[in-house]
Design an enzyme around this catalytic site. Structure first.
Site, PDB file in Angstrom:
ATOM      1  CB  CYS A   1      67.243 -58.335   0.009  1.00 38.61           C
ATOM      2  SG  CYS A   1      67.949 -58.754   2.281  1.00 38.61           S
TER       3      CYS A   1
ATOM      4  CG  ASN B   1      62.580 -63.775  -3.209  1.00 39.75           C
ATOM      5  OD1 ASN B   1      63.003 -62.411  -2.842  1.00 39.75           O
ATOM      6  ND2 ASN B   1      63.426 -64.956  -3.502  1.00 39.75           N
TER       7      ASN B   1
ATOM      8  CG  HIS C   1      65.863 -62.071   1.609  1.00 37.74           C
ATOM      9  ND1 HIS C   1      66.120 -61.441   0.989  1.00 37.74           N
ATOM     10  CD2 HIS C   1      64.884 -62.316   1.137  1.00 37.74           C
ATOM     11  CE1 HIS C   1      66.359 -61.567  -0.158  1.00 37.74           C
ATOM     12  NE2 HIS C   1      64.915 -62.713  -0.292  1.00 37.74           N
TER      13      HIS C   1
END
Ligand SMILES: *[C@@H]1O[C@H](CO)[C@@H](O)[C@H](O)[C@H]1NC(C)=O
Ligand SMILES: *[C@@H]1O[C@H](CO)[C@@H](O)[C@H](O)[C@H]1NC(C)=O
Ligand SMILES: *[C@@H]1O[C@H](CO)[C@@H](O)[C@H](O)[C@H]1NC(C)=O
Ligand SMILES: *[C@@H]1O[C@H](CO)[C@@H](O)[C@H](O)[C@H]1NC(C)=O
Length: 354
Positions: A161, A321, A301
């Protein structure tokens, strides 16, 4: 036949309720939950047939998710509040979700790096009178409207991520500067980034930016160094190929200074941020206002913020995202402004390209 159809209707009805997030009470009715699980498996094209152990494990996780969904939806304040329901991740335990899609904890040396980087970061945005500035900010900013945001990607079970969110931000800043929108190679970052980053096993946006600048790294286009979703041997090409970022990037702790985040979004461009995404496992849509702890110890994240809407009934950030377009609002989610929800102000990175 009639019985079958009634059953289908019950299942569809229940699934629809879950998806719409109406806070229904899932009674302690085992057969009902079994049916719901069958519908879930069908909808998400999953099969655990032939392995009863596996099937029961996922069924139990699924039942736990039903309880969590019920709890999360119970606190909805308005129709704009976040809605939780069944997602592709709902049959994972919290622990499995953490390990497959998040970074449960950063290695010690990365945390040390981060302490150093706090000092390294450039605090010029902090010098300004925030209040005065924020009053003059537009009510709504959405960089997606300006053709500088690439399509949402899917990191799958590669825990990079940190690379996805940073690459997306470099892509946007490059597009803002040149008018050219290109996908950059996330895989190059996964394979090559030093400074304690560990490819698909985890990493950190600030540490990555630091490495890109220190080593004057050229980031290639995606088609020249395509995504493989696993950590490979680094294949860095020589200089003069790809995009470099400017040394004056920022990487800041902006808790209680979210006005600065909005100012960056309004006057500079999208930013990459670290977050706690544990409760996104069952997120369907709407604005997250609760149940998203922001403590630094919960960061697991990284995502990109592409805008905000202060004119909305619940003022929120627009967050991109990297779990594909199936997640949330076509890959995006909304997080309320102002109280470090999900820890999004803990580590905020902005940058320019050379
Ligand atoms: C459980 O749900 C099924 C329908 O899914 C229903 O036929 C049954 O009567 C319910 N049992 C109880 C105890 O509520
Ligand atoms: C469902 O999964 C199977 C096997 O993994 C795959 O071949 C098929 O294309 C999938 N169907 C859909 C609709 O995703
Ligand atoms: C069933 O799944 C479990 C993992 O949950 C695995 O350990 C086991 O070997 C599997 N059994 C068979 C028969 O495939
Ligand atoms: C950072 O450096 C770049 C390239 O030299 C420059 O264009 C940009 O204005 C600088 N950004 C800030 C916020 O000073």
């Amino acid at each position: 036949m009639a019985i079958v159809w009634r059953r289908v209707c019950i299942i569809v009805g229940l699934v629809a309720l879950c998806f719409l997030g109406i806070p229904i009470r899932i009674d302690d009715n085992e057969s009902q939950k079994r049916e719901l699980f069958k519908g879930f498996l069908q909808r998400f094209n999953k099969t655990y047939e032939g392995n009863e152990t596996e099937y029961m494990k996922h069924y139990n996780n699924f039942k736990e998710s039903l309880n969590i969904i019920y709890e999360l939806n119970r606190d909805r304040l308005t129709e704009h509040s976040a809605v939780y329901g069944l997602t592709a991740y709902s049959d994972l335990s919290k622990d499995e979700f953490l390990h497959l899609y998040l970074q449960p904890r950063l290695p010690e040396h990365l945390n040390v790096m981060k302490q150093k980087q706090r000092h390294y970061s450039h605090n010029y945005y902090n010098a300004v009178n925030e209040r005065a500035v924020v009053d003059g900010l537009p009510l709504r900013v959405d960089w997606r409207d300006r053709n500088v945001i690439t399509e949402v990607r899917n990191q799958k079970t590669c825990g990079a991520c940190w690379a996805f969110s940073t690459a997306a931000t470099i892509e946007a800043m490059y597009a803002i500067k040149t008018g050219l929108l290109h996908k950059l190679s996330v895989q190059e970052l996964i394979d090559c980034a030093g400074n304690g980053n560990m490819g698909c096993e985890g990493g950190d946006t600030c540490s990555l930016l630091h490495w890109l600048v220190d080593k004057k790294i050229n980031i290639e286009f995606d088609n020249e160094y395509p995504l493989a979703w696993r950590t490979q041997m680094c294949k860095l090409k020589g200089s003069g190929h790809g995009i470099q970022i400017a040394p004056n990037f920022t990487c800041e702790y902006l808790v209680d200074s979210e006005d600065v985040i909005m100012m960056l979004l309004a006057h500079h461009g999208p930013v990459a941020v670290a977050v706690n995404a544990v409760n996104w496992q069952n997120y369907l849509g709407g604005v997250i206002q609760f149940h998203c702890d922001g403590g630094p110890e919960h960061i697991n994240h990284a995502v990109q913020i592409v805008g905000y809407d202060r004119s909305a009934p619940v003022p929120h950030y627009i967050v991109r995202n990297s779990w594909g377009v199936e997640f949330g609002h076509s890959g995006y989610l909304y997080i309320a402004v102002g109280s470090n929800l999900c820890g999004l102000a803990t580590e905020v990175s902005s940058l320019d390209v050379l």
